[in-house]
Design an enzyme around this catalytic site. Structure first.
Site, short mmCIF file in Angstrom:
data_model
loop_
_atom_site.label_atom_id
_atom_site.label_comp_id
_atom_site.label_asym_id
_atom_site.label_seq_id
_atom_site.Cartn_x
_atom_site.Cartn_y
_atom_site.Cartn_z
N ASP A 101 0.66 -1.11 0.10
CA ASP A 101 0.05 -0.32 0.05
C ASP A 101 0.70 1.14 -0.42
O ASP A 101 1.97 1.30 -0.58
CB ASP A 101 -0.94 -0.12 1.27
CG ASP A 101 -2.32 0.63 0.85
OD1 ASP A 101 -2.62 1.71 0.83
OD2 ASP A 101 -3.18 0.02 0.91
N HIS A 149 -3.54 5.95 2.89
CA HIS A 149 -4.38 4.87 2.79
C HIS A 149 -3.68 3.56 3.35
O HIS A 149 -4.24 2.78 3.69
CB HIS A 149 -4.63 5.39 1.36
CG HIS A 149 -5.36 3.85 1.29
ND1 HIS A 149 -5.09 2.27 0.58
CD2 HIS A 149 -6.51 4.20 0.23
CE1 HIS A 149 -5.80 1.72 -0.23
NE2 HIS A 149 -7.25 2.71 -0.40
N SER A 193 -10.78 -0.58 -1.03
CA SER A 193 -9.33 -0.44 -0.07
C SER A 193 -10.29 -0.71 1.62
O SER A 193 -9.28 -1.52 2.16
CB SER A 193 -9.44 0.60 -0.81
OG SER A 193 -8.58 1.12 -1.49
#
Ligand SMILES: *[C@@H]1O[C@H](CO)[C@@H](O)[C@H](O)[C@H]1NC(C)=O
Ligand SMILES: *[C@@H]1O[C@H](CO)[C@@H](O)[C@H](O)[C@H]1NC(C)=O
Ligand SMILES: *[C@@H]1O[C@H](CO)[C@@H](O)[C@H](O)[C@H]1NC(C)=O
Length: 768
Positions: A139, A212, A541
């Site tokens: 990620d 994220h 996600s």
């Protein structure tokens, strides 16, 4: 050094007349699959061999650069080459395939309870919360100071871990601990494509400057943190699905996206480092490319062959059909759904009508009296881009902006910049009734399409329209019912192989609270100075790491289970009814969702702990699958990393539908009314002499027979086979173009459920 450079230029000058300087010969990154056994003994290592291959290519005016050497995810390397060099390379002995690098994009207290997870019982207790299982999170890196990554109470780093903690600017060795056991960066593909990164804007270390990666990692395996919230919203105890599992962070995403060459390097490393689960919330927003051109699919194949579960997001390209990505059958493909938590913020119009909306706005409330209300489309820009609103028209007012065109939170920023007092963000037909809560910069709420249309109608017909917004905090409950599938969640049918159903499952992906970076705002906007430990965001996600964490719990409970068995347990125990007892709804349509939208259904971890039967898949089955879709030995060599003889497909399946998948996707063609699939199930229950009976729920217009319809086991781990025959009684294709059903095997206690989706196709043309 200088000498080398001048020789290089000399050669390249000589060569310029021959190499057309057309744009098609501009260098780009390629991934080169090489046969392992072709390495001449002359070279001491594969790296030497690859370097020599590159030197043997016709020179180019641009530097030919070796980016990575791969040995676990694929066998080969990546390099920056011109198209003609790539072409030349394809002709060389030992080269299996040369694929252009592609850029991918990044596709979040209460979710444990929504999933039925409680301390001291069920899968949490049985798996010791995933202790010792290693989840590789590929990620944007990780923010190690986030409270979710405390390692207090965790036993030492598992012996199976072979990776490292890569230190770098702002990432000291102390950033790793018994929770974050490893961290690495992969940016050669990115820099080769975009030039040197601007280190004032992002960090060349595993540190997450976007948020994220911190969010996904803490969702999968975050430690227990009491009293986490975003500005008081969703407050409560935050924890990952597998709070005792360990995190290995592989930073693969940068400012312009995530490059396949970097992703493959991370997968290569993760396999060799000894991770048990790979969590990848990244993908293409285009339709899926063929498996042998899809580096994520190729890398995942190797990982699964090594016993690693690969859990991926399906993508946020819904609600269109065929949009699901990461759909290779060896990948666990996850769609996104809502939970039973909302952040209501109602619109109250001048005429007294009230429309429900949602918001995470936490600043000063609006003045009590109602404010003038305008439509952004009448003030310069219905989407409310920064700087596009006429301030003399919006000043002091509440502005209705439409969803689409730019980031949702940016619209509030645009209204603020133009002097507006508040915003109503209205959905259009594209997103229907899907409501996403955002931490807006001004008093703002988001309403669905139906409410949006009524508010616009009110503005048009009223002399002096006014409104206010009433913020109601966090509400948990069964109204509206949940889960519902998010409109953005990418869907089937399968774009490449209609005989495989995708996505596999849905999991919480709307308004999820999890850890955040300390270097970006919760809105991700530069104009937003706020910093938070926890943020609430939405996407497949966010759904993916929930399932990655659950897979870790199963891996800990059943260390010898294959990735396919773990996936089967999650799929056959999933549910398809919401908490009001009706079929799970699709937020895009407001109607019942189908298996093309939710796959086998919503994950149910405590039931997955005891699936009764599993549909297991051997690595060689995936080869038979590839053969059955027409791949020849050359194309299969990319997956096996060796030149394969032409008899590799001697034992191919009669149909790709024969892959031992825990779900069914059936295609009837105008000349093909009967479809037969083979399956085999393994008795993983505790009873040696278990007897399972099939119950079929056939789609309208289809007759289904199962033989045998009773499976009498005589041992634990015994595998029995059955055949399922689907017969269409509507050869004219005049009835429905698609239909849905299920098959359930039951021993009286456990229910092993597989969804069935059927489509009628005219020739090669889709009828839907
Ligand atoms: C929880 O956090 C909120 C806001 O951050 C604070 O006001 C409250 O006192 C905290 N409660 C506990 C029990 O720590
Ligand atoms: C902004 O609106 C005012 C009046 O409402 C108008 O006079 C002006 O021309 C508008 N400006 C632009 C750039 O459209
Ligand atoms: C069943 O297989 C698993 C491995 O998948 C093994 O750990 C277990 O001991 C086996 N049980 C029996 C009764 O053979």
């Amino acid at each position: 050094m200088d000498a080398t450079i001048s020789i290089f230029f000399f050669l390249s000058l000589l060569f310029i007349p021959f190499s057309s300087s057309s744009s098609s010969d501009r260098p780009q990154n390629f991934i080169i699959h090489v046969s392992k056994s072709h390495k001449p003994s002359l070279f001491s290592s594969h790296h030497h061999w690859y370097s020599s291959i590159l030197r043997s290519l016709p020179p180019s005016p641009h530097p030919t650069k070796l980016l990575y050497t791969y040995q676990h995810a694929i066998n080969g390397f990546s390099a920056r080459l011109t198209a003609s060099q790539a072409k030349n390379l394809r002709q060389l002995p030992g080269i299996i395939s040369v694929i252009p690098d592609q850029i991918r994009q990044l596709h979040t207290t209460h979710t444990p309870h929504f999933l039925g997870l409680y301390d001291g019982e069920g899968i949490w207790q049985n798996s010791d919360y995933g202790d010792g299982v290693i989840i590789g999170v590929l990620d944007t890196g990780i923010w190690p100071e986030n409270p979710s990554f405390t390692d207090s109470g965790l036993p030492p780093v598992p012996n199976s871990w072979k990776g490292i903690c890569e230190t770098g600017p702002s990432f000291p060795a102390s950033a790793c601990n018994r929770k974050i056991i490893g961290a690495r960066t992969f940016y050669k593909g990115y820099e080769s494509h975009d030039g040197p990164m601007d280190e004032t804007k992002e960090s060349k270390s595993p540190r997450d400057t976007k948020g994220h990666g911190t969010h996904t990692a803490s969702t999968a395996a975050g430690s227990v943190v009491s009293n986490a919230s975003l500005f008081g919203f969703a407050s409560g105890e935050a924890r990952g699905m597998a709070r005792n599992a360990r995190i290995a962070a592989y930073k693969i995403c940068w400012k312009s996206g995530c490059f396949d060459s970097d992703i493959l390097a991370a997968m290569d490393q993760a396999i060799s480092d000894g991770v048990d689960v790979i969590s990848l919330s990244v993908g293409s927003s285009d339709y899926a490319s063929q498996y042998d051109h899809d580096s994520i699919a190729i890398g995942a194949f190797a990982a699964v062959n090594h016993g690693v579960v690969v859990s991926c997001s399906a993508g946020n390209s819904g609600p269109g059909s065929f949009t699901a990505g990461n759909i290779a059958p060896w990948i666990l493909t996850v769609g996104a759904s809502t939970i039973d938590r909302e952040f209501p913020a109602d619109v109250v119009l001048g005429d007294g009508r009230i429309f429900g909306g949602v918001s995470l706005y936490s600043g000063e409330p609006l003045v009590d009296s109602k404010l003038p209300l305008v439509y952004a489309g009448d003030c310069g820009d219905r989407f409310c881009h920064m700087g596009s609103l006429n301030s003399s028209k919006v000043e002091g007012k509440i502005v209705v902006c439409e969803r689409g065109g730019n980031a949702r939170v940016e619209k509030g920023g645009a209204v603020k910049l133009a002097g507006g007092s508040g915003m109503i963000l209205a959905n259009t037909a594209e997103n229907g009734e899907e409501l996403l809560s955002d931490s807006h910069l001004i008093p703002a709420t988001m309403v669905g399409e139906a409410a949006g249309n009524k508010i616009l109608e009110y503005i048009k017909t009223s002399q002096s329209p006014t409104a206010t917004i009433s913020f109601r905090g966090t509400v948990i409950g069964s109204s509206p019912p949940s889960p519902k599938v998010a409109a953005f969640s990418s869907r089937g049918p399968h774009y490449l192989t209609p005989e495989i159903l995708k996505p596999d499952v849905i999991a919480p992906g709307v308004n999820i609270l999890a850890g955040w970076t300390g270097s970006a705002a919760p809105t991700d906007l530069d104009i937003d100075p706020r910093r938070v430990d926890y943020n609430i965001i939405s996407g497949t996600s966010m759904a993916c790491p929930h399932v990655s964490g659950l897979a870790a719990l199963l891996k800990r409970t059943y260390p010898n289970w294959s990735p396919a068995a773990i996936k089967s347990a999650l799929m056959t125990t999933a549910y398809t009814l919401d908490n009001s007892g009706n079929t799970i709804n699709d937020l895009a349509t407001g109607e019942e969702a189908s298996p093309f939208v939710y796959g086998a259904g919503h994950v149910d971890p405590n039931r997955a702990l005891n699936p009764g039967l599993v549909y297991d898949i051997e690595n060689s089955d995936y080869v038979s699958f590839l053969c059955s879709i027409g791949y020849d030995s050359n194309r299969i060599a990319v997956f096996l990393r060796e030149p394969t003889s032409s008899d590799v497909c001697d034992s191919k399946f009669a149909t790709p539908g024969d892959l031992n998948y825990p779900s069914f996707s059936v295609v009837f063609h105008s000349n093909d009314h009967v479809v037969k699939y083979k399956r085999r199930v393994k008795n993983v229950g505790t009873s040696a002499d278990a007897v399972y009976v099939a119950k079929v729920n056939a789609p309208p217009g289809v007759e289904i027979s199962v033989s045998p319809s009773k499976l009498e086991f005589s041992g634990v781990n015994q595998t029995l086979s059955y055949e399922i025959v689907f017969a269409s009684d509507s050869p004219s294709l005049s009835i429905a173009s698609q239909g849905f059903g299920s098959i359930e095997w039951s021993d009286g206690v456990r229910l092993v459920r597989s969804p069935i989706a059927v489509r009628w196709l005219k020739g090669q043309q889709y009828t839907v």
